[in-house]
Scaffold this motif. Structure first.
Motif, mmCIF file in Angstrom:
data_model
loop_
_atom_site.group_PDB
_atom_site.id
_atom_site.type_symbol
_atom_site.label_atom_id
_atom_site.label_comp_id
_atom_site.label_asym_id
_atom_site.label_seq_id
_atom_site.Cartn_x
_atom_site.Cartn_y
_atom_site.Cartn_z
ATOM 1 N N ARG A 153 0.817 -1.223 0.000
ATOM 2 C CA ARG A 153 0.000 0.000 0.000
ATOM 3 C C ARG A 153 0.849 1.271 0.000
ATOM 4 N NH1 ARG A 153 -3.806 -1.691 5.035
ATOM 5 N NH2 ARG A 153 -5.068 -3.295 4.029
ATOM 6 N N CYS A 154 2.126 1.125 0.283
ATOM 7 C CA CYS A 154 2.989 2.311 0.455
ATOM 8 C C CYS A 154 3.152 3.049 -0.868
ATOM 9 C CB CYS A 154 4.352 1.854 0.979
ATOM 10 S SG CYS A 154 5.544 3.175 1.081
ATOM 11 N N ILE A 155 2.979 4.352 -0.846
ATOM 12 C CA ILE A 155 3.153 5.142 -2.072
ATOM 13 C C ILE A 155 4.465 5.933 -2.034
ATOM 14 C CG2 ILE A 155 0.676 5.294 -2.563
ATOM 15 C CD1 ILE A 155 0.794 8.205 -1.463
ATOM 16 N N LEU A 156 5.361 5.560 -1.100
ATOM 17 C CA LEU A 156 6.707 6.136 -1.013
ATOM 18 C C LEU A 156 6.694 7.664 -0.972
ATOM 19 C CD1 LEU A 156 8.439 3.650 -3.446
ATOM 20 C CD2 LEU A 156 8.544 3.670 -0.953
ATOM 21 N N CYS A 157 5.885 8.162 -0.074
ATOM 22 C CA CYS A 157 5.819 9.620 0.077
ATOM 23 C C CYS A 157 6.877 10.117 1.049
ATOM 24 C CB CYS A 157 4.437 10.025 0.571
ATOM 25 S SG CYS A 157 4.174 9.607 2.311
ATOM 26 N N TRP A 158 7.462 9.219 1.849
ATOM 27 C CA TRP A 158 8.544 9.496 2.810
ATOM 28 C C TRP A 158 8.104 10.311 4.018
ATOM 29 C CZ3 TRP A 158 11.620 5.940 1.566
ATOM 30 C CH2 TRP A 158 11.864 5.651 0.227
ATOM 31 N N ARG A 159 6.807 10.520 4.180
ATOM 32 C CA ARG A 159 6.376 11.289 5.353
ATOM 33 C C ARG A 159 6.819 10.635 6.656
ATOM 34 N NH1 ARG A 159 0.103 13.121 5.257
ATOM 35 N NH2 ARG A 159 0.225 14.811 3.759
ATOM 36 N N CYS A 160 6.659 9.295 6.731
ATOM 37 C CA CYS A 160 6.971 8.601 7.983
ATOM 38 C C CYS A 160 8.461 8.671 8.285
ATOM 39 C CB CYS A 160 6.505 7.149 7.908
ATOM 40 S SG CYS A 160 7.202 6.239 6.527
ATOM 41 N N VAL A 161 9.280 8.517 7.240
ATOM 42 C CA VAL A 161 10.730 8.562 7.424
ATOM 43 C C VAL A 161 11.152 9.963 7.851
ATOM 44 C CG1 VAL A 161 12.941 8.328 6.224
ATOM 45 C CG2 VAL A 161 11.093 6.709 5.764
ATOM 46 N N ILE A 203 0.003 10.254 9.923
ATOM 47 C CA ILE A 203 0.342 11.057 8.741
ATOM 48 C C ILE A 203 0.588 10.219 7.493
ATOM 49 C CG2 ILE A 203 1.271 12.962 10.127
ATOM 50 C CD1 ILE A 203 4.085 12.015 9.397
ATOM 51 N N CYS A 204 0.611 8.898 7.611
ATOM 52 C CA CYS A 204 0.733 8.060 6.410
ATOM 53 C C CYS A 204 -0.524 8.319 5.561
ATOM 54 C CB CYS A 204 0.825 6.589 6.799
ATOM 55 S SG CYS A 204 0.909 5.484 5.371
ATOM 56 N N PRO A 205 -0.362 8.759 4.314
ATOM 57 C CA PRO A 205 -1.548 9.151 3.545
ATOM 58 C C PRO A 205 -2.357 7.962 3.032
ATOM 59 C CG PRO A 205 0.433 9.455 2.239
ATOM 60 C CD PRO A 205 0.882 9.005 3.595
ATOM 61 N N VAL A 206 -1.837 6.759 3.237
ATOM 62 C CA VAL A 206 -2.568 5.546 2.848
ATOM 63 C C VAL A 206 -2.559 4.594 4.042
ATOM 64 C CG1 VAL A 206 -2.118 5.726 0.357
ATOM 65 C CG2 VAL A 206 -0.427 4.646 1.846
ATOM 66 N N GLY A 207 -3.048 3.402 3.847
ATOM 67 C CA GLY A 207 -3.093 2.459 4.968
ATOM 68 C C GLY A 207 -1.861 1.582 5.025
HETATM 69 S S1 SF4 Z 1 4.025 7.492 5.168
HETATM 70 FE FE1 SF4 Z 1 3.014 5.621 4.426
HETATM 71 S S2 SF4 Z 1 2.930 5.840 2.211
HETATM 72 FE FE2 SF4 Z 1 4.410 7.345 2.941
HETATM 73 S S3 SF4 Z 1 6.385 6.298 2.824
HETATM 74 FE FE3 SF4 Z 1 5.612 5.964 4.890
HETATM 75 S S4 SF4 Z 1 4.540 4.008 4.763
HETATM 76 FE FE4 SF4 Z 1 4.797 4.709 2.661
#
Ligand code: SF4
Ligand code: SF4
Length: 811
Positions: A153-161, A203-207
């Motif tokens: 499901r990750c869209i690699l937005c990098w918010r979490c990182v 803040i993850c924009p997806v699940g």
């Molecule tokens: S916040 Fe969610 S969607 Fe964005 S990189 Fe992290 S896991 Fe992936």
């Protein structure tokens, strides 16, 4: 001569003229003008990244579509967010995201509050040209006790990182590999190490990141959000309690810039499941023939009021009241009205975890300035506090200041987690902490006094002395200096010289001293008068007097002295010596187990009311759910007892309740910050001040410290928190571990002259050699067992009971 850039720029977005401060991005300018641009990677508490490429716009005279979140607005710029070319670009990005996305929305927690769903509906192509098989990963990946990752499901937005890099500073998550194969994990694929990981779920924009405890429990549109306040640590972060089917199923941050901004710590996120725990008390319990048995309210109240009346007739001072941390302000006012005015006792106190003789009993607890003002500080000196274990979100606020250049100086008996951000970290074993604080004060004076400075400067300095001198220099350089004194510094015999030294140090530089002490609603209890009146006993004195047989009725509400008392033997004697013990509690806590009458109490998420946070701000509580069975609000119980004693509690009437709070605390109003006097310079003890804390002798120094996650009466009933807490562990320095033959995870007995506890061991140099740290609120092993008042540390021994493999632990 160079000219400074203009303060504002004016541009046109979709035909609308917009003027914004210079440096604003096109995305922000559009937002300010009410023009929506779809985006995934942007979060307004972090700098723009331009990773998701969803925020494409067309800018006149620029050849290609631009990412608006990274493009600074410029004078005269003409931007189009709606043209066919832009729409085509946005559709292409979404289509690409959806190729890889599993589209398992019906079983995804985020479904219904998902930016990917929303933006696809609004900006997507309406159909997909791709029919390839979806990515298929083994799932979900457990990233720790509370966090779960569904990689596809990750869209690699990098918010979490980026949250871990920029906001929490704990680098809890990391991106691995590149392009199509990229995925998120913890840096070493071990369980995530963070006290703020719930924010990444938010803040993850997806699940992709979901909560283990909330997963599959509700659809967001079924949840009823109730605005309330987190009451765990006492900082008072604003929360939404999401309620479904009469249960609090989730806690989320509620934006409150003055306190928590938009963040919570994981105790706030995952610390609500105790509310609906199956073993909540539902009926009163009365001890008959040595056993606690169910009783009616009528029977229980009649018994309690009869005992109070008897004690009152004998002498009102034979009744004592302890408690407050779990009580709302309204309960506190009713408790003081009942016990002071109706029962007539002066013996009331909320400081049940303070040892006798502690300077913590002589100063008002709390911050001496609003958090916003503190966060504008230039120098922070933390003495004996460990913010991420005690008030985690306060650290996020201070970290913002440190990130913009404020100086951070730590003095503690252990190396706190935030040491990596500190400019100076001075760690001394507990018995040498007071001396280090005095040395810092001397260094400040020396820097401010040039004659002495020349002398100090000329002296040869070892690294420790150099650190102290340099830290003193930073404090002396002035600016807005805030000195925080925590529990380890304040509570024991070292507390008085430490408090005198910091008050003096702060006075020299015009700084402010804050007392970081108090959990739950301790501050509300203190400000609203749940402290002894003239001639009254403090909480430790109440326990001592009860032990001496001077208390007929010991009444405990919203406290658990059997767990919290800083000397377990004193509590045991108090219980044995008190003729009749009444406890209000939501659970059969260790104190309630020993009581003669236990009255089932509502918890704070079950009632309307107010609390006061560490800065003295009045914060609202809303009843999110109904209480179980016959549980009642503590204040209601006090009012009913008064009635049975033939009195009507004036504050039982709502108008009078508020009027009384305003009399007790001038300026009392929702959201108001009630100021408190500056920390006084306490007089020295008559015999002079011992800085070594009287802990000379053989053996390791055993020091209790706070840990954020514990399996307490309430938190132990929250699966997420219980998982985060793990088994309670003592911390032993590697040199001591080698000498004692200990390996990480081994089961050890920590013993002092007072008693012993058995814990798993963690080997770390965060404690100095010769000192072992024990968690203050270890499940089933209260550290009060190891201590004798007035000390908060003791000399003792550590010995292996079981090796690591047999203990089920390990590195
Ligand atoms: S916040 Fe969610 S969607 Fe964005 S990189 Fe992290 S896991 Fe992936
Ligand atoms: S910092 Fe304190 S008040 Fe805020 S969420 Fe954490 S435990 Fe709750």
């Amino acid at each position: 001569m160079a000219t400074s850039p203009p303060a504002t720029v004016t541009l046109t977005i979709d035909g609308q003229t917009v003027t914004v401060p210079t440096g604003t991005t096109v995305y922000q300018a559009a937002r300010a003008a009410g023009i929506e641009i779809p985006i995934f990677c942007y979060h307004d508490r972090m700098p723009p990244l331009g990773a998701c490429r969803m925020c494409l716009v067309k800018v006149e005279k620029m050849p290609k579509l631009q990412t608006s979140c990274t493009l600074p607005a410029a004078e005269g710029m003409v931007v189009d967010t709606r043209s066919a070319e832009v729409r085509a670009g946005q559709e292409a990005i979404l289509e690409f995201l959806l190729i890889n996305h599993p589209l398992d929305c019906p079983v995804c927690d985020k479904g219904g509050e998902c930016p990917l769903q929303d933006q696809t509906l609004r900006w997507g192509p309406g159909r997909s040209r791709f029919v390839e098989a979806k990515r298929d990963f083994a799932k979900p990946v457990a990233l720790g006790p509370v966090l779960v990752l569904d990689r596809e499901r990750c869209i690699l937005c990098w918010r979490c990182v980026r949250f871990g890099e920029l906001i929490a500073g704990d680098h809890a998550l990391k991106g691995f590999a590149r392009g199509y194969a990229s995925e998120i994990n913890t840096p070493s694929a071990a369980p995530v190490e963070s006290k703020f990981i719930g924010n990444t779920i938010a803040i993850c924009p997806v699940g992709a990141l979901t909560s283990r405890t909330y997963r599959f429990r509700a659809r967001p549109w079924d949840n009823h959000p109730v605005a309330s306040t987190c009451t765990h640590c006492g900082l008072g972060c604003a929360v939404w309690l999401d309620v479904r089917g009469g249960q609090v199923v989730r806690t989320r941050a509620r934006e409150l810039p003055a306190i928590n901004d938009v963040w919570l710590c994981d105790l706030g996120f995952f610390g609500h499941d105790y509310v609906g725990a199956p073993d909540r008390l539902r009926t009163p319990l009365v001890r008959r023939h040595g056993r606690l048995e169910e009783a009616t309210w009528d029977e229980a109240l009649e018994l309690v009021s009869a005992r109070l009346a008897e004690a009152h007739a004998r002498a009102p001072g034979r009744v004592a009241f302890l408690g407050g941390r779990r009580l709302a302000n309204e309960d506190v006012v009713l408790a003081t009205a009942l016990f002071r005015e109706v029962v007539g006792t002066p013996h009331l106190d909320h400081r049940t975890d303070v040892p006798a003789g502690s300077p913590s009993l002589e100063v008002a607890w709390g911050l001496r300035a609003p958090i916003d003002e503190i966060a504008r500080g230039d120098v922070f000196v933390l003495v004996g506090c460990d913010l991420t274990e005690e008030y985690p979100v306060l650290w996020l606020r201070l970290k913002q200041a440190v990130d913009r250049g404020a100086r951070l100086i730590l003095l503690h008996a252990r190396r706190p987690e935030i040491a990596r951000w500190a400019h100076w970290t001075i760690v001394r074993p507990y018995d040498r902490l007071a001396q280090a604080v005095m040395d810092l004060r001397a260094a400040v004076s020396a820097t401010r006094d040039s004659r002495v400075a020349a002398r100090v400067g000329a002296a040869p300095r070892d690294a420790a002395a150099a650190a102290l001198a340099d830290a003193g220099g930073a404090v002396a350089a002035g600016g807005r200096v805030h000195v925080f004194v925590g529990r380890v510094a304040l509570d024991g015999l070292s507390g008085r010289p430490i408090l005198r030294a910091v008050a003096d140090l702060a006075a020299r530089v015009g700084g402010v001293v804050h007392v970081l002490r108090g959990r739950g609603n301790d501050i509300g209890a203190q400000r609203l008068g749940l402290v002894p009146a003239a001639g009254g006993w403090t909480a430790p004195e109440i326990l001592e007097r009860a032990g001496a047989g001077e208390v007929d009725v010991l009444y405990v509400a919203g406290a658990d002295p059997a767990t919290d008392a800083a000397d377990a033997a004193v509590w045991r004697a108090a219980r044995a010596g008190a003729r009749f013990v009444v406890v209000h509690d939501p659970f059969l806590s260790p104190t309630a187990e020993t009581a003669d009458v236990v009255l089932p109490a509502l918890v704070l998420p079950e009632r309307d009311g107010t609390v006061m946070n560490l800065e003295g701000r009045v914060l609202g509580l809303r009843a999110a759910v109904a209480g179980p069975g016959q549980a009642r609000a503590d204040g209601e119980i006090f009012a009913q007892l008064a009635e049975r004693l033939g009195a009507v509690l004036a504050p039982a009437v709502a108008d009078e309740l508020l009027a009384r709070m305003r009399r007790l605390v001038p300026g009392f109003a929702l959201d108001a910050v009630v100021p408190v006097d500056p920390v006084p310079v306490l007089p020295p003890l008559p015999a002079g001040e011992a800085t070594g804390a009287g802990l000379d002798g053989e053996g390791v120094l055993v020091l209790p410290v706070d840990t954020l996650f514990t399996r307490g009466t309430m938190t132990g009933r929250c699966p997420g928190i219980a998982g985060l807490a793990g088994s309670p562990r003592c911390v032993v320095h590697p040199d001591d571990a080698a000498r004692l033959g200990l390996v990480d995870g081994a089961l050890v007995e920590v013993a002092t002259a007072a008693g012993a506890v058995v814990l798993q061991v963690r080997i770390s140099d965060e404690t100095p050699s010769g000192q072992v740290l024990v968690p203050r609120r270890a499940e089933g092993a209260p550290v009060g067992r190891l201590l004798r008042w007035p000390q908060i540390a003791a000399r003792g021994t550590v010995r292996a009971v079981l090796p690591a493999a047999a203990a089920g632990g390990g590195a």
